[in-house]
Enzyme design. Structure first.
Site, PDB file in Angstrom:
ATOM      1  N   LEU A 100     -42.626   9.015  -8.717  1.00  0.00           N
ATOM      2  CA  LEU A 100     -41.914   9.123  -7.441  1.00  0.00           C
ATOM      3  C   LEU A 100     -42.290  10.445  -6.781  1.00  0.00           C
ATOM      4  O   LEU A 100     -42.619  11.420  -7.473  1.00  0.00           O
ATOM      5  CB  LEU A 100     -40.398   9.090  -7.680  1.00  0.00           C
ATOM      6  CG  LEU A 100     -39.821   7.763  -8.202  1.00  0.00           C
ATOM      7  CD1 LEU A 100     -38.335   7.914  -8.522  1.00  0.00           C
ATOM      8  CD2 LEU A 100     -40.029   6.634  -7.198  1.00  0.00           C
ATOM      9  N   ASP A 101     -42.199  10.489  -5.456  1.00  0.00           N
ATOM     10  CA  ASP A 101     -42.488  11.724  -4.715  1.00  0.00           C
ATOM     11  C   ASP A 101     -41.451  12.791  -5.053  1.00  0.00           C
ATOM     12  O   ASP A 101     -40.354  12.472  -5.516  1.00  0.00           O
ATOM     13  CB  ASP A 101     -42.419  11.467  -3.200  1.00  0.00           C
ATOM     14  CG  ASP A 101     -43.463  10.474  -2.737  1.00  0.00           C
ATOM     15  OD1 ASP A 101     -44.474  10.307  -3.445  1.00  0.00           O
ATOM     16  OD2 ASP A 101     -43.249   9.858  -1.671  1.00  0.00           O
ATOM     17  N   VAL A 102     -41.792  14.025  -4.715  1.00  0.00           N
ATOM     18  CA  VAL A 102     -40.911  15.152  -5.053  1.00  0.00           C
ATOM     19  C   VAL A 102     -39.503  14.970  -4.464  1.00  0.00           C
ATOM     20  O   VAL A 102     -38.502  15.274  -5.116  1.00  0.00           O
ATOM     21  CB  VAL A 102     -41.570  16.484  -4.618  1.00  0.00           C
ATOM     22  CG1 VAL A 102     -41.731  16.590  -3.123  1.00  0.00           C
ATOM     23  CG2 VAL A 102     -40.829  17.678  -5.135  1.00  0.00           C
ATOM     24  N   HIS A 183     -47.283   6.532  -1.679  1.00  0.00           N
ATOM     25  CA  HIS A 183     -46.283   6.726  -0.610  1.00  0.00           C
ATOM     26  C   HIS A 183     -45.971   5.406   0.117  1.00  0.00           C
ATOM     27  O   HIS A 183     -45.763   5.402   1.340  1.00  0.00           O
ATOM     28  CB  HIS A 183     -46.780   7.730   0.444  1.00  0.00           C
ATOM     29  CG  HIS A 183     -46.948   9.132  -0.063  1.00  0.00           C
ATOM     30  ND1 HIS A 183     -46.147   9.705  -1.027  1.00  0.00           N
ATOM     31  CD2 HIS A 183     -47.841  10.098   0.274  1.00  0.00           C
ATOM     32  CE1 HIS A 183     -46.535  10.944  -1.248  1.00  0.00           C
ATOM     33  NE2 HIS A 183     -47.571  11.203  -0.500  1.00  0.00           N
ATOM     34  N   LYS A 186     -42.702   4.981   2.438  1.00  0.00           N
ATOM     35  CA  LYS A 186     -42.740   5.823   3.642  1.00  0.00           C
ATOM     36  C   LYS A 186     -43.790   5.304   4.628  1.00  0.00           C
ATOM     37  O   LYS A 186     -43.552   5.264   5.839  1.00  0.00           O
ATOM     38  CB  LYS A 186     -43.051   7.277   3.264  1.00  0.00           C
ATOM     39  CG  LYS A 186     -41.903   7.921   2.501  1.00  0.00           C
ATOM     40  CD  LYS A 186     -42.283   9.271   1.954  1.00  0.00           C
ATOM     41  CE  LYS A 186     -41.171   9.812   1.067  1.00  0.00           C
ATOM     42  NZ  LYS A 186     -41.605  10.881   0.192  1.00  0.00           N
TER      43      LYS A 186
END
Ligand code: URA
Length: 228
Positions: A100-102, A183, A186
């Protein structure tokens, strides 16, 4: 599997210590000293360290609820690694099945079984992931079709696989995906002329997040087998 991997899996030695016992010819494979870390061994080989037989530990499977501003890397970077929270032996041998992204929170599945990870991450296996998505603008229900039929993301040749939206309220939806491009969530909402402001993964396959932020637990046998 490689001899160095086998030693790492069957002892509490660090990577450097594993290499050292191999190079110092302290490992016997079926009676022969082997000093090549890449030597291929099988679980039914008789592998001895200082005269004691080694047995590969069973694979490990965990889930963790990722906090924001933490990273899915095995080492700290600008932000701390989620692996700091997992205080078990040899945690450096674990990896994440779908990072997962930060700034994304929620469900991470963590293991040392690469084959199991492949079952979760390969788009061919249609393993679903459910995300709770907070949006900058009200969700435009006329874009539901775009998600269901597939859309072309910037820089990609192929359409996204069918994805499903459940509207929670004006600015919040649940999105079900069965692939995990970089991503992806998004980029999908960007393509649908909106912007993700919060992102939380709630479910992967049949496994639902049920621990507090920053906490982890081992998976049950049923949960593990649901991905085999
Ligand atoms: N899609 C994203 O855009 N970010 C994530 O962290 C996961 C899925």
């Amino acid at each position: 599997m490689r001899l160095d991997k086998f030693i790492l899996k069957s002892t509490t030695l660090t990577k450097a210590e594993c290499l050292s016992v191999i190079q110092n010819k302290q490992i016997l494979v079926n009676g022969e000293a082997v000093n090549d870390a890449a030597f291929q061994v099988h679980e039914n080989n008789i592998i001895l360290l200082a005269g004691e037989r080694l047995y590969a530990r069973p694979f490990r499977y965990l889930l963790l609820n990722k906090a924001p501003q933490t990273i899915c890397s095995n080492q700290d970077g600008v932000y701390p690694s989620i692996f700091n929270l997992i205080d078990i032996n040899n945690s450096e041998t674990l990896h994440i099945a779908g990072r997962l992204d930060v700034d994304t929170t929620g469900l991470l599945l963590i293991t040392d079984n690469g084959r199991w990870t492949f079952n979760i991450t390969s788009p061919k296996n249609d393993c679903i992931k459910i995300y709770r998505v907070g949006l900058l603008k009200a969700f435009d229900t006329s874009t539901i079709d775009l998600f269901e039929k597939g859309m072309k993301l910037q820089g990609e040749d192929k359409l996204t696989k069918p994805a499903f939206i459940k509207v929670v309220n004006e600015k919040e939806v649940l999105l079900t995906l069965s692939e995990g491009k970089f991503h992806q969530v998004k980029r999908m909402f960007f393509t649908a002329k909106n912007k993700v402001v919060s992102l939380h993964r709630e479910q992967i396959g049949q496994v639902k997040l049920d621990v507090e932020e920053g906490q982890w637990r081992y998976l049950t046998d049923d949960e593990i087998n649901s991905f085999h």
